[in-house]
Scaffold this motif. Structure first.
Motif, PDB file in Angstrom:
ATOM      1  N   LEU A   3      11.290  10.405  -8.898  1.00 31.17           N
ATOM      2  CA  LEU A   3      12.411   9.514  -8.601  1.00 31.17           C
ATOM      3  C   LEU A   3      13.641  10.362  -8.297  1.00 31.17           C
ATOM      4  O   LEU A   3      14.098  11.140  -9.137  1.00 31.17           O
ATOM      5  N   ASN A   4      14.160  10.224  -7.084  1.00 35.27           N
ATOM      6  CA  ASN A   4      15.351  10.965  -6.652  1.00 35.27           C
ATOM      7  C   ASN A   4      16.436   9.979  -6.282  1.00 35.27           C
ATOM      8  O   ASN A   4      16.338   9.287  -5.274  1.00 35.27           O
ATOM      9  N   ILE A   5      17.472   9.895  -7.106  1.00 34.70           N
ATOM     10  CA  ILE A   5      18.607   9.017  -6.835  1.00 34.70           C
ATOM     11  C   ILE A   5      19.893   9.839  -6.780  1.00 34.70           C
ATOM     12  O   ILE A   5      20.980   9.348  -7.092  1.00 34.70           O
ATOM     13  N   SER A   6      19.786  11.092  -6.375  1.00 34.91           N
ATOM     14  CA  SER A   6      20.943  11.971  -6.312  1.00 34.91           C
ATOM     15  C   SER A   6      21.899  11.558  -5.195  1.00 34.91           C
ATOM     16  O   SER A   6      21.527  10.825  -4.278  1.00 34.91           O
ATOM     17  N   HIS A   7      23.146  12.021  -5.303  1.00 34.54           N
ATOM     18  CA  HIS A   7      24.172  11.772  -4.283  1.00 34.54           C
ATOM     19  C   HIS A   7      24.403  10.278  -4.076  1.00 34.54           C
ATOM     20  O   HIS A   7      24.369   9.766  -2.964  1.00 34.54           O
ATOM     21  N   ASN A   8      24.622   9.563  -5.165  1.00 31.91           N
ATOM     22  CA  ASN A   8      25.023   8.172  -5.128  1.00 31.91           C
ATOM     23  C   ASN A   8      26.273   8.006  -5.989  1.00 31.91           C
ATOM     24  O   ASN A   8      27.022   8.972  -6.176  1.00 31.91           O
ATOM     25  N   LYS A   9      26.495   6.814  -6.503  1.00 33.34           N
ATOM     26  CA  LYS A   9      27.667   6.550  -7.345  1.00 33.34           C
ATOM     27  C   LYS A   9      27.247   5.891  -8.648  1.00 33.34           C
ATOM     28  O   LYS A   9      27.987   5.090  -9.228  1.00 33.34           O
ATOM     29  N   ILE A  10      26.089   6.251  -9.117  1.00 33.30           N
ATOM     30  CA  ILE A  10      25.496   5.630 -10.299  1.00 33.30           C
ATOM     31  C   ILE A  10      26.177   6.142 -11.566  1.00 33.30           C
ATOM     32  O   ILE A  10      26.431   7.339 -11.708  1.00 33.30           O
ATOM     33  N   THR A  11      26.456   5.242 -12.489  1.00 33.37           N
ATOM     34  CA  THR A  11      27.149   5.618 -13.725  1.00 33.37           C
ATOM     35  C   THR A  11      26.251   5.566 -14.954  1.00 33.37           C
ATOM     36  O   THR A  11      26.532   6.239 -15.949  1.00 33.37           O
TER      37      THR A  11
ATOM     38  N   VAL B  28      19.010  12.974 -10.829  1.00 35.33           N
ATOM     39  CA  VAL B  28      20.162  12.074 -10.794  1.00 35.33           C
ATOM     40  C   VAL B  28      21.444  12.870 -10.553  1.00 35.33           C
ATOM     41  O   VAL B  28      22.533  12.432 -10.908  1.00 35.33           O
ATOM     42  N   SER B  29      21.318  14.043  -9.954  1.00 37.97           N
ATOM     43  CA  SER B  29      22.480  14.898  -9.715  1.00 37.97           C
ATOM     44  C   SER B  29      23.449  14.269  -8.719  1.00 37.97           C
ATOM     45  O   SER B  29      23.077  13.398  -7.943  1.00 37.97           O
ATOM     46  N   TYR B  30      24.697  14.735  -8.778  1.00 38.92           N
ATOM     47  CA  TYR B  30      25.754  14.262  -7.872  1.00 38.92           C
ATOM     48  C   TYR B  30      25.939  12.752  -7.949  1.00 38.92           C
ATOM     49  O   TYR B  30      25.848  12.025  -6.952  1.00 38.92           O
TER      50      TYR B  30
ATOM     51  N   LEU C 254       3.283   2.829  -5.771  1.00 39.05           N
ATOM     52  CA  LEU C 254       4.305   3.799  -5.368  1.00 39.05           C
ATOM     53  C   LEU C 254       4.353   4.977  -6.340  1.00 39.05           C
ATOM     54  O   LEU C 254       4.465   4.794  -7.559  1.00 39.05           O
ATOM     55  N   GLU C 255       4.290   6.195  -5.780  1.00 45.55           N
ATOM     56  CA  GLU C 255       4.318   7.416  -6.598  1.00 45.55           C
ATOM     57  C   GLU C 255       5.608   8.213  -6.395  1.00 45.55           C
ATOM     58  O   GLU C 255       6.066   8.890  -7.316  1.00 45.55           O
ATOM     59  N   ILE C 256       6.177   8.166  -5.188  1.00 48.60           N
ATOM     60  CA  ILE C 256       7.381   8.934  -4.871  1.00 48.60           C
ATOM     61  C   ILE C 256       8.438   7.988  -4.321  1.00 48.60           C
ATOM     62  O   ILE C 256       8.199   7.287  -3.330  1.00 48.60           O
ATOM     63  N   LEU C 257       9.610   7.978  -4.948  1.00 47.60           N
ATOM     64  CA  LEU C 257      10.713   7.128  -4.499  1.00 47.60           C
ATOM     65  C   LEU C 257      11.965   7.985  -4.359  1.00 47.60           C
ATOM     66  O   LEU C 257      12.430   8.590  -5.325  1.00 47.60           O
ATOM     67  N   ASP C 258      12.498   8.045  -3.146  1.00 49.56           N
ATOM     68  CA  ASP C 258      13.696   8.840  -2.855  1.00 49.56           C
ATOM     69  C   ASP C 258      14.747   7.923  -2.253  1.00 49.56           C
ATOM     70  O   ASP C 258      14.611   7.443  -1.131  1.00 49.56           O
ATOM     71  N   LEU C 259      15.803   7.669  -3.030  1.00 55.76           N
ATOM     72  CA  LEU C 259      16.918   6.826  -2.589  1.00 55.76           C
ATOM     73  C   LEU C 259      18.211   7.627  -2.554  1.00 55.76           C
ATOM     74  O   LEU C 259      19.308   7.094  -2.760  1.00 55.76           O
ATOM     75  N   SER C 260      18.111   8.909  -2.272  1.00 53.28           N
ATOM     76  CA  SER C 260      19.263   9.806  -2.324  1.00 53.28           C
ATOM     77  C   SER C 260      20.246   9.549  -1.181  1.00 53.28           C
ATOM     78  O   SER C 260      19.888   8.980  -0.159  1.00 53.28           O
ATOM     79  N   ARG C 261      21.481   9.973  -1.402  1.00 52.14           N
ATOM     80  CA  ARG C 261      22.553   9.942  -0.395  1.00 52.14           C
ATOM     81  C   ARG C 261      22.809   8.531   0.150  1.00 52.14           C
ATOM     82  O   ARG C 261      22.812   8.289   1.346  1.00 52.14           O
TER      83      ARG C 261
ATOM     84  N   SER D  53       0.815  -1.221   0.000  1.00 49.81           N
ATOM     85  CA  SER D  53       0.000   0.000   0.000  1.00 49.81           C
ATOM     86  C   SER D  53       0.846   1.268   0.000  1.00 49.81           C
ATOM     87  O   SER D  53       0.313   2.378  -0.112  1.00 49.81           O
ATOM     88  N   ILE D  54       2.162   1.159   0.115  1.00 54.17           N
ATOM     89  CA  ILE D  54       3.043   2.339   0.207  1.00 54.17           C
ATOM     90  C   ILE D  54       2.974   3.160  -1.085  1.00 54.17           C
ATOM     91  O   ILE D  54       3.113   2.620  -2.186  1.00 54.17           O
ATOM     92  N   ARG D  55       2.777   4.449  -0.900  1.00 53.33           N
ATOM     93  CA  ARG D  55       2.756   5.373  -2.046  1.00 53.33           C
ATOM     94  C   ARG D  55       3.964   6.303  -2.074  1.00 53.33           C
ATOM     95  O   ARG D  55       4.334   6.810  -3.136  1.00 53.33           O
ATOM     96  N   SER D  56       4.543   6.584  -0.907  1.00 50.88           N
ATOM     97  CA  SER D  56       5.710   7.457  -0.843  1.00 50.88           C
ATOM     98  C   SER D  56       6.782   6.788  -0.006  1.00 50.88           C
ATOM     99  O   SER D  56       6.537   6.431   1.153  1.00 50.88           O
ATOM    100  N   LEU D  57       7.987   6.617  -0.586  1.00 48.04           N
ATOM    101  CA  LEU D  57       9.067   5.900   0.086  1.00 48.04           C
ATOM    102  C   LEU D  57      10.352   6.718  -0.003  1.00 48.04           C
ATOM    103  O   LEU D  57      10.837   6.998  -1.105  1.00 48.04           O
ATOM    104  N   LYS D  58      10.880   7.104   1.164  1.00 49.28           N
ATOM    105  CA  LYS D  58      12.153   7.803   1.216  1.00 49.28           C
ATOM    106  C   LYS D  58      13.089   7.048   2.129  1.00 49.28           C
ATOM    107  O   LYS D  58      12.857   6.930   3.338  1.00 49.28           O
ATOM    108  N   ILE D  59      14.174   6.526   1.546  1.00 47.36           N
ATOM    109  CA  ILE D  59      15.210   5.846   2.302  1.00 47.36           C
ATOM    110  C   ILE D  59      16.519   6.543   1.948  1.00 47.36           C
ATOM    111  O   ILE D  59      17.163   6.225   0.947  1.00 47.36           O
ATOM    112  N   SER D  60      16.876   7.522   2.734  1.00 46.91           N
ATOM    113  CA  SER D  60      18.001   8.393   2.416  1.00 46.91           C
ATOM    114  C   SER D  60      19.098   8.284   3.460  1.00 46.91           C
ATOM    115  O   SER D  60      18.816   8.168   4.661  1.00 46.91           O
TER     116      SER D  60
END
Length: 731
Positions: free
Chosen positions: A205-213, A230-232, A178-185, A154-161
């Motif tokens: 979708l926020n995947i900023s501040h990771n090491k993604i190539t 996908v910044s930083y 799921l509508e909002i996914l934040d996996l930043s930092r 049932s989760i619609r917004s997930l932030k694991i930062s």
């Protein structure tokens, strides 16, 4: 849709946009003071009262924040908290407490990174059938905990930062709503492409501040996505598929290693249906403007600052690239572009154009196609004029062209008009009041400070009376400086008095200045009595004596002099400045009998500097007295070889300002050559941030003050020549 093209030297940060359903909103979101167990409780306080749950079954967000964990009774329960500062959903640390919270819709748990604490999410979490929002920040999570969490479909917004994640389980695909996914930092190097692409409702979708190539496999088929950050990371290229994301509105890929935007893999380029409005590609490795950008017709913000655009491209080729894009890219001072033509004819909705802190020397006439432009900032560049096609833009309200080298503003033709309200032309090279500003009837604010304007034309009577006019820092002679300092309304009243008076008496204010016993009062009596009449000791002036003197000469109109005889005692010096005027004739009386080179500053130089400081460019006639007490051969050397020479060599502020405007970036080298330290230079900069001319002027005036009577034009010329600075012409 309005457009803003940003060329700031600093990279701007974008704020995340909250995604909401049109048909949803918080219900029963008001704080109920009767329910609160303590005075400071607020938000979702119904959680303390199970009997009230039935009244809040439709809420989608629960937030409850306390300094310490609280029990249902409102009492602090220290046994629940695993650490003193735990708050919010602390039951997650205790498996036995899960059964008491199965109906919660929101989980929030935040820890400071330095505490280095882990969180285990137990499989009982799958009983939380109404859970919609999960926010976990700063806690270590393993794959098992994530897999358990992902059973809550049932989760619609997930932030694991900031949770030190190195991977994401494929069970993420379970979250179909799921509508909002934040996996930043985190520490992600890759993303599970298939699970993410299996989220049909994902909007942000926020995947900023990771090491993604690589992001190509992730963005495919995310047709509902509106916000992608996908910044930083370490991304090297932008996939062509971005142009196929119909609902994407915001895309930030700043601070990566992007060198190109890929073409379609099959070579077939289609018309883009992407509605992207904001694009941030700043701080990358772009050597040229990506051609794919021209496909984005709905762009409202473009930032390409801090790249390598134009670094190794010939100017002709670069201009062609810009022309093909039909828009001007955002380029900061860290790029190498100069004198860019503004090919903007395909951006008719452009409302704000920011080109500050570049090296632009001209504004292309193509700017006239920007029919919706309302704000234009071209400050801190190298412009020499403001063309009329800029002023007459139909929607333009604000022009900031301060800190340039502008010497003229093109006038409007009789059939042309302007709606500009705010014009900033401070710190330029204007020597005349721009006629175009007088023609603009919509003006409300004009800043012409720190130019070289000496006269305000009488046509200023046609300017609207409520305009806020700033003229400080100009060597104005006419009207009198004190009139100009009082503002536009006073200037217009001054000219109105001159033009409407039925008869005007020609009366010239004449000031007699000089040291004690220089002969000022005796000179006044010569004009009054038409004969010599030396002043006796008891008849010397105290303070100021004012009288009228009528003069007549053949074939000329009679003139009335308003004679002001100032006392020469040092006690009265401080009062003199209040009576100096640019419209007055000043007679500087010097006792030549007692004069020598060592006394030049006290008898003449100091008086001249005070008059220049107050008036700007005073009209001064030096008058030598007591000549009859000298031998004829003594007079000429004192006057021609010493007095005139010293008088001509003085350094007024307006001359130093002229030198400052011509120096440019080489002024720091000159400052070191003049004996200033790097700390001195740093202070000049701090005292006048973002105003190079004022930094240089502060340095030159400090040099003049240090040198005192030796601060002559000849000395400044010598220093400039030794430093290899070519601005001697203005001296």
């Amino acid at each position: 849709m309005g457009v803003a093209i940003c060329l700031h030297y600093a990279v701007k940060k974008y704020q995340n946009r909250e995604t909401k359903e049109n048909d949803q909103g918080p219900e029963s979101g008001q704080v109920d003071k009767e329910i609160s167990p303590a005075e400071n409780d607020h938000e979702s306080t119904f959680l303390f009262h199970p009997e009230q749950y039935k009244d809040h079954v439709d809420v989608e967000h629960i937030k409850l924040t306390k300094n310490d964990p609280v029990h249902e009774s409102g009492q602090v329960d220290k046994e629940i908290s695993p650490a003193e500062n735990d708050h919010e959903s602390t039951f997650l640390f205790h498996q036995e407490q899960y059964k008491d919270h199965v109906d919660v819709e929101h989980i929030q748990l935040t820890k400071q990174p330095e505490e280095d604490q882990s969180l285990t999410i137990f499989e009982e979490i799958n009983q939380f059938k109404r859970l919609k929002t999960v926010t976990i920040i700063g806690l270590k999570l393993d794959d098992t905990s994530l897999s358990n969490l992902f059973q809550c479909t049932s989760i619609r917004s997930l932030k694991i930062s900031n949770c030190q994640l190195a991977s994401i389980p494929r069970s993420l695909a379970n979250l179909k709503d799921l509508e909002i996914l934040d996996l930043s930092r985190n520490n992600l190097t890759t993303l599970p492409a298939r699970p993410i692409r299996s989220l049909p409702c994902l909007k942000s979708l926020n995947i900023s501040h990771n090491k993604i190539t690589v992001i190509r496999d992730v963005v495919k088929k995310l047709q509902a996505l509106q916000h992608l950050d996908v910044s930083y990371n370490a991304v090297g290229e932008i996939p062509y598929e971005i142009l196929e994301m119909e609902n994407l509105e915001f895309f930030s890929c700043s601070h990566n290693k992007i060198a190109r935007w890929l073409d379609p893999s099959n070579g077939e380029r289609k018309a883009s249906t992407c509605h992207l409005a904001s694009l941030n590609m700043s701080s990358n490795l772009l050597a040229e403007v990506p051609q794919n950008v021209k496909e984005l017709k709905n762009l409202s913000v473009v930032n390409l600052s801090d790249n390598k655009i134009g670094e190794n491209i010939p100017d002709k080729i670069l201009r062609q690239q810009i022309s093909e894009l039909f828009y001007l890219p955002s380029v900061s001072t860290n790029n190498e572009l100069e004198d860019l033509p503004l090919v903007l004819c395909f951006l008719p909705s452009l409302t704000k154009l920011d080109l500050k802190q570049n090296k632009i020397s001209s504004v292309s006439e193509n700017v006239k196609s920007c029919k919706s432009l309302s704000v234009l900032d071209v400050s801190h560049n190298r412009l020499k004029e403001i063309p009329s096609q800029v002023i007459r833009l139909p929607e333009l309200r604000v022009i900031d062209a301060s800190n340039n080298q502008i010497s003229s503003v093109s006038s409007l033709r009789k059939d042309e008009s302007s709606v500009v309200e705010d014009v900033a032309l401070a710190d330029n090279c204007l020597s005349h009041f721009p006629e175009a500003l007088i023609q603009t009837k919509s003006l409300k604010k004009v800043d012409l400070s720190n130019n070289n304007i000496k006269e305000i034309p009488e046509t200023i009577m046609d300017m609207p009376k409520d305009v806020k006019l700033e003229l400080k820092g100009n060597p104005i002679i006419d009207p009198p400086l004190e009139v100009c300092q009082a503002g536009l309304e006073t200037i217009q009243a001054f000219y109105e008095d001159l033009t409407t008076a039925s008869s005007i008496t020609q009366c010239l204010k004449t000031l007699f200045l000089g040291t004690y016993e220089a002969g000022k009062t005796s000179l006044v009596r010569v004009f009054q009595l038409d004969r010599s009449n030396l002043t006796k000791t008891g008849e010397r002036t105290d303070g100021i004596e004012v009288a009228e003197l009528h003069l007549s000469a053949p074939n000329t109109s009679d003139i009335t002099l308003s004679v002001w005889d100032f006392a020469g005692q040092e006690t009265y010096y401080i009062t003199h400045q209040f009576f100096l005027s640019a419209k007055a004739l000043m007679l500087l009386v010097v006792n030549l009998e007692e004069y020598d080179s060592a006394r030049f500053y006290s008898t003449c130089g100091n008086w001249m500097e005070n008059m220049i400081a107050k008036v700007g460019n005073p009209v001064v006639i030096p008058v030598a007295t007591h000549i009859d007490k000298l031998e004829p051969e003594e007079v000429e050397p004192r006057i021609a070889e010493d007095f005139d020479k010293n008088l001509e060599s003085r350094m007024p502020d307006h001359l130093l300002l002229c030198v400052a405007k011509k120096l440019g970036a080489e002024w720091e080298r000159l400052a070191i050559h003049m004996g200033f330290t790097k700390a001195n230079v740093y202070k000049f900069k701090c005292d006048h941030l973002y105003n190079t001319d004022q930094q240089i002027l502060a340095m030159l005036t400090t040099w003049r003050d240090r040198k005192g009577r030796n601060a002559t034009r000849q000395e400044l010329q010598r220093v400039l020549i030794e430093a290899g600075v070519d601005v001697i012409s203005c001296l």
